[in-house]
Design a protein around this motif. Structure first.
Motif, short mmCIF file in Angstrom:
data_model
loop_
_atom_site.label_atom_id
_atom_site.label_comp_id
_atom_site.label_asym_id
_atom_site.label_seq_id
_atom_site.Cartn_x
_atom_site.Cartn_y
_atom_site.Cartn_z
N SER A 82 -0.57 -6.52 4.39
CA SER A 82 -1.49 -6.12 3.07
C SER A 82 -1.94 -4.75 3.08
O SER A 82 -1.85 -3.97 4.41
CB SER A 82 -2.69 -7.00 3.34
N PHE A 83 -2.66 -4.04 2.33
CA PHE A 83 -3.24 -3.09 2.36
C PHE A 83 -4.53 -2.87 3.37
O PHE A 83 -4.60 -1.72 4.18
CB PHE A 83 -3.81 -2.51 0.99
N GLU A 84 -5.15 -3.80 3.43
CA GLU A 84 -6.23 -3.95 4.58
C GLU A 84 -5.89 -3.68 5.85
O GLU A 84 -6.43 -3.11 6.59
CB GLU A 84 -7.33 -4.97 4.08
N ALA A 85 -4.67 -4.40 5.94
CA ALA A 85 -4.08 -4.19 7.56
C ALA A 85 -3.73 -2.86 7.67
O ALA A 85 -3.78 -2.41 8.73
CB ALA A 85 -2.99 -5.45 7.62
N ALA A 86 -3.20 -2.32 6.62
CA ALA A 86 -2.82 -0.69 6.78
C ALA A 86 -3.86 0.10 7.14
O ALA A 86 -3.76 0.98 7.79
CB ALA A 86 -1.90 -0.17 5.71
N TYR A 137 -5.28 5.37 -12.02
CA TYR A 137 -4.35 5.11 -13.13
C TYR A 137 -3.97 3.55 -13.42
O TYR A 137 -3.61 2.88 -12.46
CB TYR A 137 -3.30 6.07 -12.92
N ASP A 138 -4.22 2.80 -14.37
CA ASP A 138 -3.99 1.67 -14.70
C ASP A 138 -2.55 1.52 -15.16
O ASP A 138 -2.47 1.45 -16.58
CB ASP A 138 -5.18 1.09 -15.88
N TRP A 139 -1.65 1.43 -14.41
CA TRP A 139 -0.14 1.13 -14.70
C TRP A 139 0.40 -0.28 -14.55
O TRP A 139 1.37 -0.60 -15.01
CB TRP A 139 0.76 2.20 -13.94
N LEU A 140 -0.63 -0.78 -14.09
CA LEU A 140 -0.03 -2.37 -13.62
C LEU A 140 -0.55 -3.20 -14.69
O LEU A 140 -1.60 -3.52 -15.01
CB LEU A 140 -0.47 -2.89 -12.30
N ASP A 141 0.34 -4.00 -15.33
CA ASP A 141 -0.16 -5.26 -16.14
C ASP A 141 0.73 -6.38 -16.02
O ASP A 141 1.73 -6.22 -14.87
CB ASP A 141 0.19 -4.75 -17.86
N ALA A 142 0.66 -7.49 -16.58
CA ALA A 142 1.37 -8.64 -16.44
C ALA A 142 3.18 -8.49 -16.71
O ALA A 142 3.67 -8.81 -15.68
CB ALA A 142 1.18 -9.84 -17.31
N ALA A 143 3.44 -7.58 -17.60
CA ALA A 143 4.86 -7.27 -17.66
C ALA A 143 5.41 -6.44 -16.31
O ALA A 143 6.38 -6.59 -16.12
CB ALA A 143 5.28 -6.51 -19.12
N GLU A 145 4.25 -6.46 -13.35
CA GLU A 145 4.17 -7.24 -12.32
C GLU A 145 5.32 -7.98 -12.02
O GLU A 145 6.10 -8.16 -11.40
CB GLU A 145 2.99 -8.04 -12.26
N GLU A 146 5.80 -8.58 -13.33
CA GLU A 146 7.11 -9.55 -13.29
C GLU A 146 8.42 -8.54 -13.06
O GLU A 146 9.28 -8.89 -12.59
CB GLU A 146 7.16 -10.17 -14.79
N ARG A 147 8.28 -7.28 -13.73
CA ARG A 147 9.29 -6.39 -13.45
C ARG A 147 9.57 -6.10 -12.06
O ARG A 147 10.83 -6.14 -11.53
CB ARG A 147 9.34 -5.00 -14.31
N ILE A 148 8.51 -5.84 -11.25
CA ILE A 148 8.51 -5.56 -10.01
C ILE A 148 8.89 -6.75 -9.23
O ILE A 148 9.89 -6.58 -8.14
CB ILE A 148 7.14 -5.10 -9.34
N MET A 176 7.62 -7.18 0.00
CA MET A 176 7.57 -5.94 -0.74
C MET A 176 7.10 -5.94 -1.89
O MET A 176 6.54 -4.79 -2.38
CB MET A 176 9.20 -5.46 -0.66
N ALA A 177 7.41 -6.91 -2.67
CA ALA A 177 7.16 -7.03 -4.19
C ALA A 177 5.21 -7.02 -3.97
O ALA A 177 4.69 -6.32 -4.95
CB ALA A 177 7.50 -8.00 -4.71
N ASP A 178 4.72 -7.84 -2.96
CA ASP A 178 3.27 -8.08 -3.07
C ASP A 178 2.68 -6.76 -2.55
O ASP A 178 1.59 -6.38 -3.41
CB ASP A 178 3.07 -9.09 -1.94
N THR A 179 3.08 -6.00 -1.76
CA THR A 179 2.64 -4.59 -1.49
C THR A 179 2.58 -3.79 -2.52
O THR A 179 1.75 -2.98 -2.75
CB THR A 179 3.35 -4.18 -0.23
N ASN A 180 3.59 -3.88 -3.28
CA ASN A 180 3.89 -2.86 -4.50
C ASN A 180 2.79 -3.38 -5.74
O ASN A 180 2.06 -2.45 -6.16
CB ASN A 180 5.06 -2.92 -5.20
#
Length: 273
Positions: A82-86, A137-143, A145-148, A176-180
């Motif tokens: 996770s990011f917090e671990a980083a 920047y707000d680049w993450l939405d549901a679509a 997330e599914e693409r990732i 890998m998907a979760d971290t992205n």
């Protein structure tokens, strides 16, 4: 594990080895010496070798500390990527040789880590250089997330073949998907904006001009444009340079600009202290 037998105010010896962190161990390289400690924070799936040109440009007058993040490079696997671990791992890496204060330099994912660490530890941070990352920047939405998730599921078929070459982290496709996706959430204005606003040490951005792998159209430039509001709100943060290369090649082609930002931050700290 490196022994804490060298005072942080003295000249430490060069050292390379593994530093334990929770359920893993991090591959660390410390050039030692009496210079200002600079810790380099890697891109999401990158390794410490990406910094070699920046380090060479700065030269031996600095104490360069690089490491591979959890499950990347030569570091061991971890159940927690996770990011917090980083962010916690920065403390672990600096505590092992007893470094009290350091200048943090991060690229891409590492820029987010550097921004958070600088905001949380102003007394331990000499300054921060944020290279092509930590841009609200707000680049993450549901679509998206599914693409990732679909992308990394497809990549999962090739990961066992790529890991022995060092081209893939020691993470499964879901990790890998979760971290992205987690990074996308952290990049939102409502999440990252307050972090950047709370930075009280000198911080400098180095931004690219071109696109990045996976970006579309002028998306990357729209992301960078968000820094205008950041620098307007916080006088400690400035853009040191905008360079010609793209997001992925910036450490390779514009290492001199990154080194220049490090010198700029270090000079500001000397003047202030």
């Amino acid at each position: 594990m490196k022994k804490n037998n060298t005072p942080s105010t003295g000249a430490a010896s060069a050292w390379t080895g593994m530093v334990p962190a929770d359920d893993t161990a991090l591959a660390v390289t410390d050039t030692g010496g009496p210079g200002i400690p600079v810790v380099y924070l890697n891109g999401q799936f990158a390794t410490q070798g990406y910094w070699r040109r920046v380090i060479a440009e700065l030269g031996p007058g600095w104490r360069h500390i690089t490491y591979d993040e959890r499950a990347r490079g030569k570091s061991k696997r971890s159940a927690d990527c996770s990011f917090e671990a980083a962010v916690r791992d920065v403390d672990t890496v600096l505590a092992d040789p007893g470094v009290d204060r350091a200048l943090v330099v991060g690229w891409s994912y590492g820029a987010f880590v550097a921004a958070h660490w600088a905001a949380r530890h102003p007394g331990r941070t000499l300054g921060a250089v944020l290279v092509e990352g930590a841009q609200p920047y707000d680049w993450l939405d549901a679509a998206m997330e599914e693409r990732i998730r679909k992308l990394f599921r497809r990549m999962g078929l090739f990961l066992p073949l790529l890991r022995p070459t060092g081209l893939a982290p020691r993470m499964n496709a879901e990790q890998m998907a979760d971290t992205n996706i987690e990074l996308g959430r952290l990049a939102r204005e409502r999440e990252l904006g307050p972090v950047l606003d709370s930075i009280t040490v000198p911080a400098r951005y180095v931004v690219a001009s071109g696109a990045s792998l996976g970006s579309r159209g002028d998306e990357q430039e729209r992301i960078r444009a968000g820094l205008d509001a950041v620098t307007a709100r916080n006088p400690n943060i400035r853009i040191s340079a905008k360079v010609a290369s793209n997001h992925d090649a910036i450490l390779k082609k514009d290492f001199a600009a990154v080194a220049g930002a490090v010198r700029e931050v270090a000079g500001h700290d000397r003047a202030g202290h």
